[in-house]
Design a protein around this motif. Structure first.
Motif, PDB file in Angstrom:
ATOM      1  N   SER A  40       0.831  -1.210   0.000  1.00 46.58           N
ATOM      2  CA  SER A  40       0.000   0.000   0.000  1.00 46.58           C
ATOM      3  C   SER A  40       0.865   1.260   0.000  1.00 46.58           C
ATOM      4  O   SER A  40       0.551   2.259  -0.665  1.00 46.58           O
ATOM      5  N   ALA A  69      -1.119  -0.315  -9.668  1.00 42.78           N
ATOM      6  CA  ALA A  69      -2.219  -1.279  -9.779  1.00 42.78           C
ATOM      7  C   ALA A  69      -1.701  -2.708  -9.686  1.00 42.78           C
ATOM      8  O   ALA A  69      -2.329  -3.579  -9.045  1.00 42.78           O
ATOM      9  N   GLN A  72      -0.835  -3.615  -6.010  1.00 46.85           N
ATOM     10  CA  GLN A  72      -2.035  -3.883  -5.201  1.00 46.85           C
ATOM     11  C   GLN A  72      -2.669  -5.218  -5.567  1.00 46.85           C
ATOM     12  O   GLN A  72      -3.150  -5.966  -4.696  1.00 46.85           O
ATOM     13  N   SER A  73      -2.670  -5.558  -6.852  1.00 50.19           N
ATOM     14  CA  SER A  73      -3.276  -6.816  -7.284  1.00 50.19           C
ATOM     15  C   SER A  73      -2.471  -8.012  -6.790  1.00 50.19           C
ATOM     16  O   SER A  73      -3.034  -9.034  -6.366  1.00 50.19           O
ATOM     17  N   ILE A  78      -6.114  -3.450  -1.648  1.00 52.56           N
ATOM     18  CA  ILE A  78      -6.544  -2.272  -2.393  1.00 52.56           C
ATOM     19  C   ILE A  78      -6.365  -1.050  -1.508  1.00 52.56           C
ATOM     20  O   ILE A  78      -7.016  -0.913  -0.467  1.00 52.56           O
ATOM     21  N   CYS A  83      -6.202   4.425  -5.193  1.00 54.43           N
ATOM     22  CA  CYS A  83      -7.242   4.078  -6.178  1.00 54.43           C
ATOM     23  C   CYS A  83      -8.140   5.267  -6.480  1.00 54.43           C
ATOM     24  O   CYS A  83      -8.553   5.473  -7.623  1.00 54.43           O
ATOM     25  N   TYR A  86      -6.741   7.593  -8.977  1.00 53.28           N
ATOM     26  CA  TYR A  86      -6.795   7.200 -10.392  1.00 53.28           C
ATOM     27  C   TYR A  86      -7.778   8.074 -11.177  1.00 53.28           C
ATOM     28  O   TYR A  86      -7.625   8.262 -12.381  1.00 53.28           O
ATOM     29  N   SER A 113      -7.648  -3.985 -15.729  1.00 54.28           N
ATOM     30  CA  SER A 113      -8.559  -4.283 -14.626  1.00 54.28           C
ATOM     31  C   SER A 113      -9.169  -5.669 -14.776  1.00 54.28           C
ATOM     32  O   SER A 113      -9.240  -6.452 -13.809  1.00 54.28           O
ATOM     33  N   VAL A 141     -12.162  -4.915  -8.185  1.00 54.01           N
ATOM     34  CA  VAL A 141     -11.341  -4.322  -9.240  1.00 54.01           C
ATOM     35  C   VAL A 141     -12.207  -3.738 -10.336  1.00 54.01           C
ATOM     36  O   VAL A 141     -11.993  -2.613 -10.810  1.00 54.01           O
ATOM     37  N   CYS A 144     -14.002  -0.601  -9.154  1.00 52.66           N
ATOM     38  CA  CYS A 144     -13.072   0.529  -9.111  1.00 52.66           C
ATOM     39  C   CYS A 144     -12.795   1.069 -10.508  1.00 52.66           C
ATOM     40  O   CYS A 144     -12.745   2.281 -10.720  1.00 52.66           O
TER      41      CYS A 144
END
Length: 388
Positions: A40, A69, A72-73, A78, A83, A86, A113, A141, A144
């Motif tokens: 994070s 991204a 985080q994935s 998240i 986010c 973005y 995504s 995801v 978002c």
């Protein structure tokens, strides 16, 4: 090195604003996400860099956004503030002037995504008890992407479209103003050309008569005082006529009048003046009937110029014929004179013929002026549709 995707016209104020916003975001987001784990924090740092260079270096911004991204994935965490940021990043690319950047960034965001959500179960395996978590991750995801990424991009794209429409409207207004300016310049130039043509007709004709009479008076002064006296009278009359015509032009400049209908008296005086200058004129005019004032005006000016040319360049021992007709749906004026081997005046610049041609075109007619054997023939033809 300048980023090739950077939009033109960036000001130092815009760049400073982006850096300040990014610094404030980093000061808030990094400490908040420090308690959530390394991924994070890294995501917050990458988004902070992306915010700082979102306009000055769009390539770096997109790389940082994709990297945040991906972090985080991979960690299945998240970070909320990165986010949310973005939306600002994709607002920037949605408003980018380059079409490839606008739609390319949207395609990358959507594809990334979807890919991040779909690949999660295959990375961690469905038999690890993570199926429910994978489904939640995919929904998160995609949600978002739709709300934040899609919303930010759509807002930027709408702003770009509005800006484009406004630019087109401004460009159209400028083009209309430029068109009006060019039309005004054209009208002004046309008026100048017409006045120059009228002045040429008046001055050239009058001076040609004056020169011819002055030359004759000089030679007749000793042998025939009466003829010299008559010549001086013609010079005086011609000068008065020229002065009156010039005053008429000046009055027309002040009042911007339409062409005045030419009377038979004016035509008769013209022929008498040319005969007094030593020309032999045969008038073969038929019954021209009623013609429009603008055609009569142009025809009279062309007749004046033609007779002036005949006086300057023609053989004064040979007759000059004038034929004017209005029949079979058209008006015609023809002037024929014999070309002199030793003309009174040297060869001109051709402005008179150009002026006569322009006069003919103004009333929708045509004019030809060319030699025909030993003769020079000037002919004006105007169709009936413009003479009604």
């Amino acid at each position: 090195m300048r980023d090739p995707l950077a939009p033109p016209g960036l000001t130092r104020r815009s760049i400073t604003f982006d850096i300040v916003v990014a610094a404030l975001f980093g000061l808030v987001a990094i400490p908040i996400h420090a308690f959530e784990g390394t991924s994070s924090v890294v995501a917050a740092i990458l988004v902070t860099v992306a915010l700082a260079c979102r306009r000055i270096a769009p390539s770096t911004m997109m790389v940082c956004a994709l990297a945040s991204a991906a972090v985080q994935s991979i960690d299945l965490r998240i970070a909320v503030l990165p986010c949310a940021a973005y939306a600002i990043l994709f607002y920037t690319v949605g408003d980018h002037p380059d079409r490839r950047v606008r739609f390319g960034s949207l395609a990358v965001a959507v594809a990334g995504s979807i890919l991040a959500g779909i690949l999660f179960p295959f990375v961690y395996g469905l038999d690890d008890g993570l199926a429910d978590r994978a489904a939640g991750h995919l929904i998160g995801v995609l949600g978002c992407a739709v709300v934040v990424v899609g919303g930010g991009w759509a807002t930027g794209f709408i702003r770009h479209q509005r800006h484009s429409v406004e630019q087109a409207r401004v460009a159209e207004t400028i083009a209309e103003l430029e068109r009006k300016r060019l039309l005004d310049l054209y009208a002004e130039q046309t008026e100048r050309t017409r006045l120059a043509r009228d002045m040429h007709d008046v001055v050239a004709h009058s001076l040609a008569v004056v020169v011819a009479q002055a030359e004759g008076a000089r030679y007749a002064m000793a042998t025939d005082p009466g003829a010299a006296h008559d010549a001086l009278g013609v010079i005086a009359d011609t000068a008065r006529e020229a002065l009156r015509d010039v005053r008429g032009l000046l009055e027309e400049l002040r009042r911007d009048d339409r062409p005045v209908e030419v009377t038979a008296t004016a035509r008769r005086r013209l022929i008498e003046r040319m005969r007094a200058a030593g020309m032999t004129i045969t008038d073969l005019t038929g019954s021209p009937g009623h013609i429009a004032p603008e055609i009569a005006d142009s025809a009279f000016r062309i007749l004046t110029e033609s007779l002036t040319n005949a006086l300057k360049y023609g053989d004064l021992h040979q007759p000059v014929s004038i034929a004017e007709h209005h029949c079979d749906g058209r008006y015609t004026l023809t002037v024929r004179n014999t070309v002199a081997a030793d003309p009174l005046a040297p060869g001109g610049a051709g402005h008179g013929i150009v002026g006569m041609t322009e006069r003919a075109q103004r009333v929708g007619g045509t004019l030809t002026a060319a030699p025909d054997g030993a003769l020079w023939v000037t002919e004006l033809t105007v169709p009936e549709r413009t003479s009604a």
